[in-house]
Enzyme design. Structure first.
Site, short mmCIF file in Angstrom:
data_model
loop_
_atom_site.label_atom_id
_atom_site.label_comp_id
_atom_site.label_asym_id
_atom_site.label_seq_id
_atom_site.Cartn_x
_atom_site.Cartn_y
_atom_site.Cartn_z
N HIS A 105 0.86 -1.20 0.00
CA HIS A 105 0.00 0.00 0.00
C HIS A 105 0.89 1.24 0.00
CE1 HIS A 105 -4.39 0.92 0.83
NE2 HIS A 105 -3.87 2.13 0.82
N ARG A 125 2.08 2.56 3.48
CA ARG A 125 1.17 3.42 4.25
C ARG A 125 0.45 2.69 5.37
NH1 ARG A 125 -0.21 7.86 1.26
NH2 ARG A 125 -2.44 7.89 1.69
N GLY A 151 1.46 4.48 -8.29
CA GLY A 151 0.71 5.19 -7.25
C GLY A 151 1.11 6.65 -7.24
C1 LIG Z 1 -2.63 9.15 -1.54
C2 LIG Z 1 -2.84 7.67 -1.70
C3 LIG Z 1 -4.13 7.16 -1.60
C4 LIG Z 1 -4.35 5.79 -1.79
N1 LIG Z 1 -5.64 5.31 -1.76
C5 LIG Z 1 -5.85 4.00 -1.98
C6 LIG Z 1 -7.17 3.49 -2.06
O1 LIG Z 1 -8.14 4.23 -1.96
N2 LIG Z 1 -7.32 2.16 -2.25
C7 LIG Z 1 -6.26 1.31 -2.38
O2 LIG Z 1 -6.45 0.11 -2.53
N3 LIG Z 1 -5.00 1.77 -2.35
C8 LIG Z 1 -4.77 3.09 -2.16
N4 LIG Z 1 -3.49 3.57 -2.16
C9 LIG Z 1 -2.38 2.64 -2.42
C10 LIG Z 1 -2.06 2.56 -3.92
O3 LIG Z 1 -3.07 1.88 -4.61
C11 LIG Z 1 -0.74 1.80 -4.16
O4 LIG Z 1 -0.78 0.57 -3.49
C12 LIG Z 1 0.48 2.60 -3.69
O5 LIG Z 1 0.32 3.97 -3.91
C13 LIG Z 1 1.72 2.10 -4.41
O6 LIG Z 1 2.86 2.67 -3.89
P1 LIG Z 1 3.61 3.94 -4.53
O7 LIG Z 1 2.78 5.12 -4.23
O8 LIG Z 1 4.89 3.92 -3.77
O9 LIG Z 1 3.79 3.69 -5.99
C14 LIG Z 1 -3.25 4.92 -2.01
C15 LIG Z 1 -1.97 5.46 -2.10
C16 LIG Z 1 -1.76 6.82 -1.97
C17 LIG Z 1 -0.35 7.36 -2.12
#
Ligand SMILES: Cc1cc2nc3c(=O)[nH]c(=O)nc-3n(C[C@H](O)[C@H](O)[C@H](O)COP(=O)(O)O)c2cc1C
Length: 430
Positions: free
Chosen positions: A327, A330, A381
């Site tokens: 994620h 996060r 992402g």
């Molecule tokens: C601001 C933000 C919001 C995100 N919201 C979601 C979400 O609503 N649902 C979800 O499955 N993943 C969410 N993610 C995770 C992303 O789908 C993904 O796994 C992640 O951003 C990948 O890592 P990276 O940002 O380092 O490329 C979110 C990531 C970020 C940065």
């Protein structure tokens, strides 16, 4: 042989040509082409709250660093004197041929970085042919986003709410809107401990941002109305901040009826409260998966799988794909980096279902490493979110074109002409 047909033209060469030719007239790319510069530009542009929410990770952000460090542990060993003049970067996923092993991952509350939010991303995705995964926490209802995409591929991401009825409603809406797969995110049964947001006292959803899939849903609306009907009258509350008032106005506009009436009604605030009460279900187990499987005929993809035993169990339970993901670091601080987890997951599932990867993917070379380690495709992402924040739809489009372009060139420059030629033999441990 026609010389121009053999000059290596492809997405990478085309992208370079465009940039260098425009440079003759003094024009530069809209957003930086390398992630570190992109992130630095976004840091200067975004508000503290937006930056905290997008860039932040769980705890001390060791997982954010681990996701990147995992890529740094691999090196590509290029091969020479192979004919790479014509290359095919496409891959097949659930019966669809994609232009490259790339998707735009689900990201919630995009209105924090740009007013066109999901719509700008949708248009950029449709222009490039790269699928967009609609977030369950989107700022725009999925039907509206889908309508901006024509026939371009889209998937829907789902958080498992405590309301089965709401889950079913979202599934059916996704099917009707032409989504081609459902991604169930399993690593967010509760929100991770995120100090940057905590220190700002900022959760977008509490301000009514990123809950458009809910406020546009008939089941959710009924739940809100029930909550209002049974709630005890509220005592005097301290005045909300101006930002909260602005958010409330935004939500009141989304609700049917006149703005003035809606602002007087308790619905917008009750919508936030209802969302906070039902958005996730920490009690879900493997036993619940069969229920979800029986509710949709779309391919079911589990996101957030990092352990090979979980991967095996998921495939045995009949899921159609996996996303190895932290994620974006996060959720769990000090977790294994996603790319470090990938080889064991791929070994566990063999070729029974496609395995995708996200978290830390920043470039076309990263996509090449992940595909060589067995990922069918990668999800972007933060990179595209920064492109969105800096330049809206064209910013997202450029980030996608840059990553695909670099992937195409790296494929050829390492001696390959198709994605299925990428295997672990292409790599060496650094
Ligand atoms: C601001 C933000 C919001 C995100 N919201 C979601 C979400 O609503 N649902 C979800 O499955 N993943 C969410 N993610 C995770 C992303 O789908 C993904 O796994 C992640 O951003 C990948 O890592 P990276 O940002 O380092 O490329 C979110 C990531 C970020 C940065």
């Amino acid at each position: 042989m026609d010389a121009t047909a053999r000059n290596g033209a492809g997405t990478g060469r085309r992208r370079q040509d465009e940039v260098y030719r425009a440079g003759v007239y003094g024009r530069r790319p809209r957003v930086p082409t390398v992630h570190t510069a992109l992130a630095a530009a976004a840091r200067r542009r975004l508000t503290d709250r937006a930056l905290g929410y997008v860039a932040g990770g769980a705890g001390g952000e060791a997982t954010v660093r681990a996701d990147r460090a995992a890529f740094d542990r691999w090196q590509v060993v290029p091969r020479v004197l192979r004919d790479v003049s014509s290359r095919d970067t496409s891959v097949e996923l659930f019966g669809r041929r994609l232009p490259a092993p790339l998707l735009l991952g689900p990201v919630g509350a995009l209105e924090l970085v740009h007013r066109e939010a999901d719509l700008a991303v949708a248009r950029a995705a449709a222009a490039t042919g790269v699928p967009m995964v609609f977030s369950n926490q989107a700022s725009v209802p999925l039907e509206t986003t889908a309508a901006a995409m024509g026939d371009a591929p889209r998937w829907m991401q789902l958080y498992w709410s405590t309301s089965d009825e709401l889950v079913e409603s979202l599934l059916h809406r996704a099917e009707r809107a032409g989504c081609e797969a459902v991604v169930v995110t399993l690593d967010t049964t509760m929100l991770g401990w995120r100090p940057r947001d905590l220190d700002l006292g900022h959760l977008p959803f509490a301000l009514g941002k990123g809950i458009a899939q809910y406020t546009s849903d008939p089941v959710f609306r009924r739940l809100v109305e029930e909550r209002v009907a049974t709630a005890a009258p509220q005592g005097r509350q301290p005045l909300p901040t101006p930002a909260a008032v602005r958010a409330l106005v935004g939500m009141a506009k989304a609700w049917p009826g006149s703005l003035a009436d809606n602002l007087r009604s308790p619905l917008p605030r009750a919508a936030v409260e209802t969302f906070l009460a039902i958005y996730s279900r920490p009690s879900i187990t493997w036993d619940d998966l069969a229920w979800l499987r029986s509710r949709t005929s779309l391919p079911l993809v589990l996101k957030g799988v990092l352990h090979p035993d979980d991967a095996r169990r998921a495939v045995d339970a009949g899921v159609d794909g996996l996303v190895v993901s932290t994620h974006g670091g996060r959720q769990v601080d000090r977790s294994i980096g996603a790319l470090d987890a990938l080889p064991d997951v791929v070994a566990a599932v063999g070729d029974r279902v496609p395995v995708l990867l996200d978290s830390g993917v920043r470039s076309g070379a990263d996509v090449l490493v992940a595909t060589a380690l067995g990922a069918r495709a990668c999800l972007l992402g933060r990179s595209y979110v920064y492109g969105l924040g800096l330049a809206g739809e064209p910013g997202v489009r450029q980030v996608v074109e840059d990553v695909v372009g670099e992937f195409d060139l790296t494929l050829g420059l390492t001696g390959h002409t198709a994605v299925d030629q990428l295997t672990p033999e292409v790599l060496r441990r650094a």
